[in-house]
Design an enzyme around this catalytic site. Sequence first.
Site, PDB file in Angstrom:
ATOM      1  N   PRO A  81       0.865  -1.454   0.195  1.00  0.00           N
ATOM      2  CA  PRO A  81       0.043  -0.048   0.087  1.00  0.00           C
ATOM      3  C   PRO A  81       1.004   1.455  -0.056  1.00  0.00           C
ATOM      4  O   PRO A  81       1.740   1.375   1.007  1.00  0.00           O
ATOM      5  CB  PRO A  81      -0.883  -0.093   1.300  1.00  0.00           C
ATOM      6  CG  PRO A  81      -0.554  -1.465   1.610  1.00  0.00           C
ATOM      7  CD  PRO A  81       0.515  -1.945   1.315  1.00  0.00           C
ATOM      8  N   GLU A  82       0.853   2.023  -0.868  1.00  0.00           N
ATOM      9  CA  GLU A  82       1.132   3.579  -1.123  1.00  0.00           C
ATOM     10  C   GLU A  82       0.152   4.511  -0.658  1.00  0.00           C
ATOM     11  O   GLU A  82      -0.909   4.261  -0.523  1.00  0.00           O
ATOM     12  CB  GLU A  82       2.001   3.698  -2.214  1.00  0.00           C
ATOM     13  CG  GLU A  82       2.782   2.608  -2.474  1.00  0.00           C
ATOM     14  CD  GLU A  82       3.851   2.710  -3.692  1.00  0.00           C
ATOM     15  OE1 GLU A  82       4.165   3.712  -4.309  1.00  0.00           O
ATOM     16  OE2 GLU A  82       4.501   1.643  -4.175  1.00  0.00           O
ATOM     17  N   LYS A 142       1.897   7.501   3.977  1.00  0.00           N
ATOM     18  CA  LYS A 142       0.878   6.163   3.849  1.00  0.00           C
ATOM     19  C   LYS A 142       0.402   5.847   5.383  1.00  0.00           C
ATOM     20  O   LYS A 142       0.082   4.750   5.725  1.00  0.00           O
ATOM     21  CB  LYS A 142       2.153   5.325   3.552  1.00  0.00           C
ATOM     22  CG  LYS A 142       2.892   5.046   2.467  1.00  0.00           C
ATOM     23  CD  LYS A 142       3.870   4.211   2.457  1.00  0.00           C
ATOM     24  CE  LYS A 142       5.011   4.510   1.270  1.00  0.00           C
ATOM     25  NZ  LYS A 142       6.037   3.484   1.261  1.00  0.00           N
ATOM     26  N   HIS A 173      -7.137 -12.780   6.795  1.00  0.00           N
ATOM     27  CA  HIS A 173      -6.352 -12.445   7.743  1.00  0.00           C
ATOM     28  C   HIS A 173      -6.631 -11.522   8.495  1.00  0.00           C
ATOM     29  O   HIS A 173      -5.971 -10.275   8.749  1.00  0.00           O
ATOM     30  CB  HIS A 173      -4.713 -12.285   7.172  1.00  0.00           C
ATOM     31  CG  HIS A 173      -4.304 -13.596   6.422  1.00  0.00           C
ATOM     32  ND1 HIS A 173      -4.017 -14.610   7.146  1.00  0.00           N
ATOM     33  CD2 HIS A 173      -4.337 -13.874   5.310  1.00  0.00           C
ATOM     34  CE1 HIS A 173      -3.677 -15.843   6.156  1.00  0.00           C
ATOM     35  NE2 HIS A 173      -3.853 -15.052   5.036  1.00  0.00           N
ATOM     36  N   ARG A 182       1.005 -10.317   5.730  1.00  0.00           N
ATOM     37  CA  ARG A 182       2.414 -10.604   6.245  1.00  0.00           C
ATOM     38  C   ARG A 182       2.569  -9.786   7.527  1.00  0.00           C
ATOM     39  O   ARG A 182       3.854  -9.756   8.008  1.00  0.00           O
ATOM     40  CB  ARG A 182       3.226 -10.008   5.005  1.00  0.00           C
ATOM     41  CG  ARG A 182       3.009 -11.173   3.951  1.00  0.00           C
ATOM     42  CD  ARG A 182       4.085 -10.849   2.637  1.00  0.00           C
ATOM     43  NE  ARG A 182       5.588 -11.080   3.239  1.00  0.00           N
ATOM     44  CZ  ARG A 182       6.666 -10.530   2.635  1.00  0.00           C
ATOM     45  NH1 ARG A 182       6.451 -10.090   1.550  1.00  0.00           N
ATOM     46  NH2 ARG A 182       7.876 -10.809   3.203  1.00  0.00           N
ATOM     47  N   ARG A 233      19.680  17.287  -1.692  1.00  0.00           N
ATOM     48  CA  ARG A 233      19.662  15.676  -1.782  1.00  0.00           C
ATOM     49  C   ARG A 233      20.844  15.204  -2.756  1.00  0.00           C
ATOM     50  O   ARG A 233      21.159  15.911  -3.577  1.00  0.00           O
ATOM     51  CB  ARG A 233      18.361  15.361  -2.449  1.00  0.00           C
ATOM     52  CG  ARG A 233      17.296  15.562  -1.129  1.00  0.00           C
ATOM     53  CD  ARG A 233      17.189  14.615   0.026  1.00  0.00           C
ATOM     54  NE  ARG A 233      16.834  14.813   1.068  1.00  0.00           N
ATOM     55  CZ  ARG A 233      16.818  14.496   2.381  1.00  0.00           C
ATOM     56  NH1 ARG A 233      17.324  13.245   2.479  1.00  0.00           N
ATOM     57  NH2 ARG A 233      16.239  15.037   3.379  1.00  0.00           N
ATOM     58  N   ARG A 262      15.501  -1.901  -4.853  1.00  0.00           N
ATOM     59  CA  ARG A 262      14.261  -2.135  -5.250  1.00  0.00           C
ATOM     60  C   ARG A 262      14.025  -2.586  -6.889  1.00  0.00           C
ATOM     61  O   ARG A 262      14.733  -2.022  -7.935  1.00  0.00           O
ATOM     62  CB  ARG A 262      13.125  -0.908  -4.887  1.00  0.00           C
ATOM     63  CG  ARG A 262      13.358  -0.820  -3.531  1.00  0.00           C
ATOM     64  CD  ARG A 262      12.973  -1.953  -2.360  1.00  0.00           C
ATOM     65  NE  ARG A 262      11.276  -2.306  -2.874  1.00  0.00           N
ATOM     66  CZ  ARG A 262      10.327  -1.520  -2.181  1.00  0.00           C
ATOM     67  NH1 ARG A 262      10.584  -0.765  -1.435  1.00  0.00           N
ATOM     68  NH2 ARG A 262       9.206  -1.970  -2.380  1.00  0.00           N
TER      69      ARG A 262
END
Length: 265
Positions: free
Chosen positions: A2-3, A59, A93, A112, A153, A252
């Site tokens: 989920p983002e 998130k 779950h 998870r 950055r 990733r």
Amino acid sequence: MPELPDVEVYRRRWQSKGLHKRVRKVHLDAGAMLEGVSRTEMEKRLSGAEFGSTRRHGKHLFVEIANDGWLHLHFGMTGNLMVYRNEEYEPDHPRMRLDFIRDEHLVFEDLRRFGRLGFVEDVDEFVREAGLGIDPLSPDFDLATFRDRLADRRGAIKSVLMNQKVIAGLGNIYVDEVLFQARLHPESDVRRLKRSTIADLHRAIRDVLHRAIDAGADVDEMPSHYLLASREKDGSCPRCGRKLKRAKVAGRTTYYCPHDQRRKQ
Ligand SMILES: [Zn+2]
């Protein structure tokens, strides 16, 4: 995983169907990952509670409990949130289920178990202390602010955009989508980006997030020129039809079109 768009969809679900109703019963699964709170305390605080409003930052989802702070949810790798009536839905779950009157339920599912549940007293303070960057759907996320955030950055643009301290809410999948829409190579050096490229990137971030939310964060409902549905081995570019490249960037699995995303500045 989920983002931001997924969590915004969950927030809207809770907002439209889970407010101003009294919680009759709380079911916490043994696998529920609680943060800073015991099971007993969690059950006690939620039993009989009514939720007043919702907020999202990146998130993270926050749901206001009338006169008692905020419930905090993070969805980890596989978290999901559904509101349903008996028999409409069979949760997989379930880690936390809240029962309302008239057989209505709200469930937090998490296969998870990387998701988290807890309480915060003050959302703004939580965001500050966690060092979360700006939410890209906030009205304050204008081009000047984005430029500022990138200014100090270094490294590949993909890893900068995934860094939650720079911008909160983008993850692996949506960063790839944004870079695809902006036609920018994921390994572009952030310090070498042209002003016009940063402007394109800023526009792409807002566009992609809005469209994904409009599509209910459902891959099948995304526009046909989106990369999302083609993220698979031997997937082809929805723009030029050539084979997509699959590589590791920022640790990733990354998909991009080596033909359309050549530009590095
Ligand atoms: Zn292409």
